[in-house]
Design an enzyme around this catalytic site. Structure first.
Site, mmCIF file in Angstrom:
data_model
loop_
_atom_site.group_PDB
_atom_site.id
_atom_site.type_symbol
_atom_site.label_atom_id
_atom_site.label_comp_id
_atom_site.label_asym_id
_atom_site.label_seq_id
_atom_site.Cartn_x
_atom_site.Cartn_y
_atom_site.Cartn_z
ATOM 1 N N ASP A 163 -68.721 -42.873 20.900
ATOM 2 C CA ASP A 163 -69.092 -42.681 22.301
ATOM 3 C C ASP A 163 -68.234 -43.573 23.179
ATOM 4 O OD1 ASP A 163 -70.519 -45.016 21.261
ATOM 5 O OD2 ASP A 163 -71.560 -45.051 23.193
ATOM 6 N N SER A 164 -67.809 -43.036 24.326
ATOM 7 C CA SER A 164 -67.040 -43.792 25.310
ATOM 8 C C SER A 164 -65.753 -44.344 24.691
ATOM 9 C CB SER A 164 -67.915 -44.891 25.920
ATOM 10 O OG SER A 164 -67.321 -45.451 27.062
ATOM 11 N N ALA A 165 -65.592 -45.667 24.636
ATOM 12 C CA ALA A 165 -64.415 -46.225 23.970
ATOM 13 C C ALA A 165 -64.361 -45.806 22.510
ATOM 14 C CB ALA A 165 -64.430 -47.746 24.080
#
Length: 324
Positions: A163-165
């Protein structure tokens, strides 16, 4: 996919309450003049949103491991579901390459293992700014090689997720696995990923303020992770800059609706399809960046984990389909 930011559409009720609460707390801290150090930030944000022991109950085992990184053995957790286990998933947590870790994403990985029927390896890669680009990638690549070598225990198939990074790292690993000739990946599961680096998208301006992740915070994360401005156009930091996106594993991409990164997720899916690949996009309405970590009180968080888990289950069964 439902995208907006205009008219009467707005984040869900729970997301609005959370943003209002955090906004008030932020003003109180500024007024009190209490600075938040990086150590404090990491300590506060590496906490689960649900008791870890309860999250682990539906699983057969949660094992604490030390898994190879680029320079040393790194902490990891292996989540083993009940029943027949098929497939192995390397999960990279989000946090802007700067914070979060095994604890913050414990419940997410428990649910993902249960829904997918696969083992999930949550991996503690090195963080910036102490370890800048490409340290996290080097660690995760070493972990992927290790997991691929162990995957025979669970049927041999491997996928990457984050998720995200962590979604960025998963996409980068898919590129590297293709270019290195392996390991073959059954799927890449990307939750609200950061993929564009220096390339701008309209959603960064549309949701620049007031939706948890801000444009200013994105810049700060980039400054911690990148060594130079040129890194922000390197395909191992911004996969959209890759010379080719052909030959990559099927992608399942889950944006947040009210998120500066929303158009990066959808744009990357379009680029994958244009290169002849498979990319399925599912955006849950009213969501904001980071909503998976709030699954204990945001129903769409549970739904998004369930959705990703089921797509992983299908991938390990050899039944991934192409969808828009």
């Amino acid at each position: 996919m439902n995208r907006s930011g205009t008219g009467r559409e707005q984040p869900g009720v729970m997301a609005r309450l959370l943003m209002r609460h955090l906004g008030g707390r932020g003003r109180s801290r500024r007024q009190a003049g209490r600075p938040r150090t990086l150590d404090t930030l990491r300590r506060v944000l590496d906490k689960p949103c649900f008791p870890q022991a309860l999250s682990s109950l539906p699983l057969r085992q949660v094992l604490a491991l030390r898994v190879p990184g680029a320079t040393e053995l790194r902490p990891a957790r292996l989540y083993v579901p009940r029943g027949r286990v098929r497939g192995a998933v390397l999960f990279m947590h989000g946090g802007g390459f700067v914070h979060c870790g095994l604890n913050s994403h414990h419940g997410i990985c428990c649910r993902l293992a249960r829904e997918s029927g696969a083992v999930v390896l949550s991996y503690d890669y090195r963080l910036a700014p102490e370890h800048r680009f490409p340290a996290a990638i080097e660690d995760c690549l070493a972990a992927l090689d290790w997991l691929a070598g162990e995957a025979w225990r669970w049927g041999g198939k491997v996928a990457v997720a984050g998720d995200s990074a962590g979604g960025n790292l998963a996409a980068v690993l898919a590129l590297l696995a293709r270019d290195r000739g392996g390991p073959d990946l059954a799927m890449q599961l990307l939750y609200y990923p950061s993929l564009y680096g220096a390339r701008d998208v309209p959603s960064r301006e549309r949701y620049a303020e007031g939706y948890m992740l801000t444009a200013r915070l994105i810049e700060w994360y980039g400054e911690q992770y990148a060594r130079t401005p040129e890194d922000l156009t390197h395909p191992l930091l911004a996969p959209i800059f890759a010379d080719s996106l052909a030959g990559l594993p099927p992608a399942v991409i889950v944006p947040a609706q009210f998120d500066p990164l929303c158009d990066e997720a959808t744009g990357y899916a379009e680029a994958l399809r244009a290169a002849g690949g498979q990319a399925e996009v599912r955006c849950f309405p009213g969501t904001i960046h980071g909503y998976l970590n709030m699954y204990s009180f945001m129903p769409w968080g549970k739904a998004a984990i369930r959705f990703g888990g089921r797509r992983l289950r299908a991938a390990f069964a050899g039944a991934v389909r192409s969808a828009g």
